[in-house]
Scaffold this motif. Structure first.
Motif, PDB file in Angstrom:
ATOM      1  N   PRO B 107      25.913 -32.832  39.626  1.00  0.00           N
ATOM      2  CA  PRO B 107      25.028 -31.765  38.765  1.00  0.00           C
ATOM      3  C   PRO B 107      23.703 -32.000  38.985  1.00  0.00           C
ATOM      4  O   PRO B 107      22.801 -31.266  38.827  1.00  0.00           O
ATOM      5  N   THR B 108      23.282 -33.151  39.317  1.00  0.00           N
ATOM      6  CA  THR B 108      21.833 -33.531  39.473  1.00  0.00           C
ATOM      7  C   THR B 108      21.295 -32.798  40.732  1.00  0.00           C
ATOM      8  O   THR B 108      20.354 -32.010  40.758  1.00  0.00           O
ATOM      9  N   ALA B 109      22.078 -33.114  41.895  1.00  0.00           N
ATOM     10  CA  ALA B 109      21.968 -32.086  43.245  1.00  0.00           C
ATOM     11  C   ALA B 109      21.872 -30.587  42.936  1.00  0.00           C
ATOM     12  O   ALA B 109      21.137 -29.913  43.445  1.00  0.00           O
ATOM     13  N   LEU B 110      22.877 -30.206  42.041  1.00  0.00           N
ATOM     14  CA  LEU B 110      23.037 -28.618  41.778  1.00  0.00           C
ATOM     15  C   LEU B 110      21.674 -28.240  40.981  1.00  0.00           C
ATOM     16  O   LEU B 110      21.322 -27.104  41.341  1.00  0.00           O
ATOM     17  N   LEU B 111      21.219 -29.108  40.050  1.00  0.00           N
ATOM     18  CA  LEU B 111      20.122 -28.667  39.444  1.00  0.00           C
ATOM     19  C   LEU B 111      18.850 -28.607  40.292  1.00  0.00           C
ATOM     20  O   LEU B 111      17.870 -27.841  40.269  1.00  0.00           O
ATOM     21  N   GLY B 112      18.773 -29.720  41.006  1.00  0.00           N
ATOM     22  CA  GLY B 112      17.723 -29.794  42.100  1.00  0.00           C
ATOM     23  C   GLY B 112      17.706 -28.541  43.102  1.00  0.00           C
ATOM     24  O   GLY B 112      16.530 -28.087  43.446  1.00  0.00           O
ATOM     25  N   GLU B 113      18.938 -28.032  43.274  1.00  0.00           N
ATOM     26  CA  GLU B 113      18.818 -26.876  44.275  1.00  0.00           C
ATOM     27  C   GLU B 113      18.919 -25.640  43.691  1.00  0.00           C
ATOM     28  O   GLU B 113      18.333 -24.560  44.111  1.00  0.00           O
ATOM     29  N   ILE B 119      24.269 -20.753  35.360  1.00  0.00           N
ATOM     30  CA  ILE B 119      25.478 -21.729  35.612  1.00  0.00           C
ATOM     31  C   ILE B 119      25.297 -22.917  36.026  1.00  0.00           C
ATOM     32  O   ILE B 119      26.142 -23.872  35.616  1.00  0.00           O
ATOM     33  N   ALA B 120      24.216 -23.205  36.973  1.00  0.00           N
ATOM     34  CA  ALA B 120      23.862 -24.836  37.244  1.00  0.00           C
ATOM     35  C   ALA B 120      23.581 -25.560  36.080  1.00  0.00           C
ATOM     36  O   ALA B 120      23.786 -26.569  35.863  1.00  0.00           O
ATOM     37  N   VAL B 121      22.536 -24.909  35.164  1.00  0.00           N
ATOM     38  CA  VAL B 121      22.172 -25.496  33.954  1.00  0.00           C
ATOM     39  C   VAL B 121      23.530 -25.924  33.048  1.00  0.00           C
ATOM     40  O   VAL B 121      23.451 -27.044  32.376  1.00  0.00           O
ATOM     41  N   VAL B 122      24.236 -25.011  32.728  1.00  0.00           N
ATOM     42  CA  VAL B 122      25.459 -25.316  32.058  1.00  0.00           C
ATOM     43  C   VAL B 122      26.431 -26.416  32.544  1.00  0.00           C
ATOM     44  O   VAL B 122      26.781 -27.347  31.845  1.00  0.00           O
ATOM     45  N   VAL B 123      26.733 -26.298  33.880  1.00  0.00           N
ATOM     46  CA  VAL B 123      27.352 -27.446  34.469  1.00  0.00           C
ATOM     47  C   VAL B 123      26.713 -28.737  34.174  1.00  0.00           C
ATOM     48  O   VAL B 123      27.356 -29.833  34.018  1.00  0.00           O
TER      49      VAL B 123
ATOM     50  N   ASP C  33      31.326 -36.832  47.831  1.00  0.00           N
ATOM     51  CA  ASP C  33      31.714 -35.560  48.598  1.00  0.00           C
ATOM     52  C   ASP C  33      31.872 -34.151  47.627  1.00  0.00           C
ATOM     53  O   ASP C  33      32.090 -33.327  48.415  1.00  0.00           O
ATOM     54  N   VAL C  34      31.363 -34.539  46.340  1.00  0.00           N
ATOM     55  CA  VAL C  34      31.355 -33.548  45.498  1.00  0.00           C
ATOM     56  C   VAL C  34      30.222 -32.831  45.493  1.00  0.00           C
ATOM     57  O   VAL C  34      29.023 -33.170  44.935  1.00  0.00           O
ATOM     58  N   ARG C  35      29.808 -32.004  46.478  1.00  0.00           N
ATOM     59  CA  ARG C  35      28.596 -31.233  46.844  1.00  0.00           C
ATOM     60  C   ARG C  35      28.814 -29.851  46.810  1.00  0.00           C
ATOM     61  O   ARG C  35      29.840 -29.288  47.519  1.00  0.00           O
ATOM     62  N   VAL C  36      27.707 -29.152  46.286  1.00  0.00           N
ATOM     63  CA  VAL C  36      28.117 -27.684  46.601  1.00  0.00           C
ATOM     64  C   VAL C  36      27.504 -27.248  47.861  1.00  0.00           C
ATOM     65  O   VAL C  36      26.532 -27.774  48.474  1.00  0.00           O
ATOM     66  N   PRO C  37      28.390 -26.405  48.528  1.00  0.00           N
ATOM     67  CA  PRO C  37      28.028 -26.059  49.863  1.00  0.00           C
ATOM     68  C   PRO C  37      26.818 -25.152  49.800  1.00  0.00           C
ATOM     69  O   PRO C  37      26.136 -24.713  48.687  1.00  0.00           O
ATOM     70  N   ASP C  38      25.898 -25.256  50.839  1.00  0.00           N
ATOM     71  CA  ASP C  38      24.570 -24.191  51.104  1.00  0.00           C
ATOM     72  C   ASP C  38      25.057 -22.971  50.812  1.00  0.00           C
ATOM     73  O   ASP C  38      26.292 -22.388  51.072  1.00  0.00           O
ATOM     74  N   ILE C  52      30.298 -23.452  43.028  1.00  0.00           N
ATOM     75  CA  ILE C  52      30.883 -24.520  42.240  1.00  0.00           C
ATOM     76  C   ILE C  52      32.561 -24.501  42.259  1.00  0.00           C
ATOM     77  O   ILE C  52      33.198 -25.507  42.476  1.00  0.00           O
ATOM     78  N   ALA C  53      33.101 -23.510  42.085  1.00  0.00           N
ATOM     79  CA  ALA C  53      34.462 -23.340  42.035  1.00  0.00           C
ATOM     80  C   ALA C  53      34.956 -23.785  43.422  1.00  0.00           C
ATOM     81  O   ALA C  53      36.047 -24.407  43.578  1.00  0.00           O
ATOM     82  N   SER C  54      34.395 -23.773  44.547  1.00  0.00           N
ATOM     83  CA  SER C  54      34.965 -24.055  45.795  1.00  0.00           C
ATOM     84  C   SER C  54      35.070 -25.548  45.864  1.00  0.00           C
ATOM     85  O   SER C  54      35.610 -26.139  47.042  1.00  0.00           O
ATOM     86  N   VAL C  55      34.297 -26.226  44.992  1.00  0.00           N
ATOM     87  CA  VAL C  55      34.495 -27.850  45.078  1.00  0.00           C
ATOM     88  C   VAL C  55      35.426 -28.243  44.162  1.00  0.00           C
ATOM     89  O   VAL C  55      35.670 -29.612  44.063  1.00  0.00           O
ATOM     90  N   ALA C  56      36.236 -27.256  43.688  1.00  0.00           N
ATOM     91  CA  ALA C  56      37.151 -28.162  42.770  1.00  0.00           C
ATOM     92  C   ALA C  56      38.408 -28.715  43.526  1.00  0.00           C
ATOM     93  O   ALA C  56      38.412 -29.847  42.809  1.00  0.00           O
ATOM     94  N   PRO C  57      38.788 -28.399  44.661  1.00  0.00           N
ATOM     95  CA  PRO C  57      39.494 -29.586  45.202  1.00  0.00           C
ATOM     96  C   PRO C  57      38.986 -30.724  45.453  1.00  0.00           C
ATOM     97  O   PRO C  57      39.766 -31.814  45.128  1.00  0.00           O
ATOM     98  N   ARG C  58      37.914 -30.876  45.665  1.00  0.00           N
ATOM     99  CA  ARG C  58      37.070 -32.078  45.820  1.00  0.00           C
ATOM    100  C   ARG C  58      36.861 -33.133  44.420  1.00  0.00           C
ATOM    101  O   ARG C  58      37.115 -34.211  44.486  1.00  0.00           O
ATOM    102  N   ILE C  59      36.751 -32.196  43.409  1.00  0.00           N
ATOM    103  CA  ILE C  59      36.659 -32.804  42.135  1.00  0.00           C
ATOM    104  C   ILE C  59      37.997 -33.342  41.667  1.00  0.00           C
ATOM    105  O   ILE C  59      38.012 -34.534  41.212  1.00  0.00           O
ATOM    106  N   PHE C  60      39.146 -32.499  42.136  1.00  0.00           N
ATOM    107  CA  PHE C  60      40.486 -33.196  41.971  1.00  0.00           C
ATOM    108  C   PHE C  60      40.524 -34.393  42.757  1.00  0.00           C
ATOM    109  O   PHE C  60      41.118 -35.431  41.893  1.00  0.00           O
ATOM    110  N   ALA C  61      40.303 -34.419  43.933  1.00  0.00           N
ATOM    111  CA  ALA C  61      40.459 -35.578  44.569  1.00  0.00           C
ATOM    112  C   ALA C  61      39.673 -36.634  44.286  1.00  0.00           C
ATOM    113  O   ALA C  61      40.004 -37.912  44.330  1.00  0.00           O
TER     114      ALA C  61
END
Lengths: 214, 214, 214, 214
Positions: B107-113, B119-123, C33-38, C52-61
């Motif tokens: 979430p820190t990277a999410l907030l940074g970007e 939605i980033a703030v919520v996560v 590896d839990v990172r939002v894509p650009d 964020i939704a697209s990283v769901a499988p990585r959060i599961f892993a």
């Protein structure tokens, strides 16, 4: 503050090991930027040698930052040989110090990539100097609150405070060279950290011996 | 459960140092996203300065998360000054807590970007609040199972439970501002964590003194 | 082997803290590896939510591997409450175990990216099962060489050996489902690790009580 | 040097745990390069299997470096069972050793990507050999300054110095094969580290027994 600590010694130990872990990770992450660039086409001895040569500035930046962070860790190691107890404000000050330590890979990467650009040098100097100053702040706080060994000579107390300042003093002073010298000359001038540290030690000992005696 | 432990003390120590290592790594990895973007063409003082300026939101996100994780570590440090023994369920609860701590760089990277996107703030708020709540859960479990020092005053027990809640309370409450205020105002409101923590401490002390005495 | 160790206890302690550090780093790197894509173009609440939704499988892993590595660490923690001394071969076996632990971020990333492809599931299962088996191997070695507490009941010795096998047993068995079931069903079947661990414990206790008594 | 250390033992312990943390991080980061490449288009069992097969050289490089760094750590572990006290120069020498250890992920990645190119092999050998030599240097310094147990037999002292040299000796010697053999043969020859280490031990014992007795 905490009325019934199970083990007062435990609090100090944990502070120290947590700090060691942050120092160790920061110092190891410094090397993460030392990477060979991707090679287009078939790799040959020549193209790989060129790729390795191209990381030379990053290896320089790595070695430099490793040496400086190593000195900061050594200063931390020395201080906590003498600090007997910790309280919550000291833990907080130490966390701020660690916040700067953990940030050091950023200016290191900046210097590795753009070491020939003055602004990169300035950012590097500011962040590393702030780290050195925070180390001294934690020591002064511990001394003022009586957290360090009471039998300690004034020499040791002063040395603990001034020793860590060699990095900020030399680095900040080197910025004065920036308008008139190349960035590589400025970076070379940082080697003065080592003699300056020796000078500080001698000067502190002199201070201690000037009055009748401690 | 374990009939013949070589050293019961050893189990608690190991839990604590393992936690310290995870905290230290997570807190140091926070800085990994503070990176200058690649500069196209020849790097100049101007283009490097622009590149550094462009990482300002990431430095903000780093400083914020470092402060919050630092507070979580401080709370953990404080709690295990008072927890005398550990059992397996406590170790498991602690592992879940560490699972959230290790996730915080995300979430820190999410907030940074994307700190300007609600939605980033919520996560960010949800993950950091869950971490704070898990800390309180471990403390309540330890208290219920008699793993903490029996001589501890009710004040200390309550403070251990409520103190770590300042982060979740302030952050979750700030979400109410999201529909009516800018994301930067919401993020600024998190500074209230510090006064709220002081208020909690005062309020807990008041609870303790209201009855005849503890 | 070492004739004059300064502190025999120190060798065991160091083995344990080195292991803790490797476990802690591996477990924390899982989250990298839990990172939002650009996001191309202007980021909006919608596009960030999709990212964020697209990283769901990585959060599961991540959650899955964190749970499994957490269980491995818990098993290691338990074993070294009972192992009194270490010798060099045990240190070497433990290094091999850590070699598998440090590798776990690789199959985790594989599962996070290609969890719907059978070969990714197979690689994941093989590496995690090998880790679990190595844990049992270290325990059997320690038992054979008399490095564990002599007063330990057969129940404890057997439990130390068999407990860590829940992960390999369930995961390897789940591979039999791979030709006939979806990968997500196979992955769901791994939840059986928890009841199987409870069964192993009950079965070991039963073994212990079947003869007159231990 | 430090007149009133709170706990002399504490300085040695901290040096050791800081070293463990750096070793643990470096050894775990080795695995970071073991990553599947991105797959263009729809991922199938076949394309994922190909992607996994393509990381085989990196898994080889990982296993090799993990084994070598594991041996270095084992040597460090052994030495500090025997070193009783530390002084500042030893701490500094140890920091230099750690500087090489932290750099090892770089030549490992180089070997994983370009293991078939001689210059990559040379860089790998030089950095790992320098690490091994620095380990011996720290031991010789500690011995000269009387920091190790005085009752230690000459056998133990010599073994501590020579044991860590198996890696540099075998690796540097293997470079002689580079002009006449394939890089994979050169890399295979490194397996000689294990028998050479056994030979060194036997030879040192022989040295010890040749004179009347120690």
């Amino acid at each position: 503050m905490i009325r019934n600590p199970v083990a007062p010694e435990f609090g100090r130990e944990r502070l120290v090991f947590f700090s060691d872990a942050v120092f160790a990770i920061a110092i190891t992450l410094l090397a993460l930027d030392v990477r060979v660039p991707d090679i287009a086409g078939q790799a040959t001895d020549r193209s790989v040698a060129d790729a390795i040569a191209s990381v030379a500035p990053r290896i320089f930046a790595y070695a430099l930052s490793f040496a400086v962070v190593g000195l900061f860790w050594l200063a931390h190691w020395r201080r906590y040989l003498l600090i007997e107890r910790v309280d919550e404000p000291l833990v907080l000050l130490n966390i701020i110090l660690l916040g700067f330590v953990a940030l050091i890979p950023f200016p290191t990467a900046l210097l590795g990539e753009h070491g020939d650009v003055p602004i990169a040098v300035v950012v590097y100097v500011l962040i590393l100097s702030a780290t050195g100053v925070m180390g001294t702040v934690t020591w002064l706080y511990a001394n003022r609150r009586g957290l360090i060994d009471r039998d300690l000579s004034r020499y040791e107390v002063r040395l603990g405070a001034l020793r860590g300042l060699a990095v900020p003093v030399v680095m900040l002073a080197s910025l004065a060279l920036l308008p008139i010298a190349s960035t590589s000359l400025v970076e070379t001038s940082w080697l003065a950290i080592f003699p300056v540290q020796a000078l500080i030690r001698r000067w502190v000992r002199h201070l201690d011996e000037a009055p009748p005696a401690a």
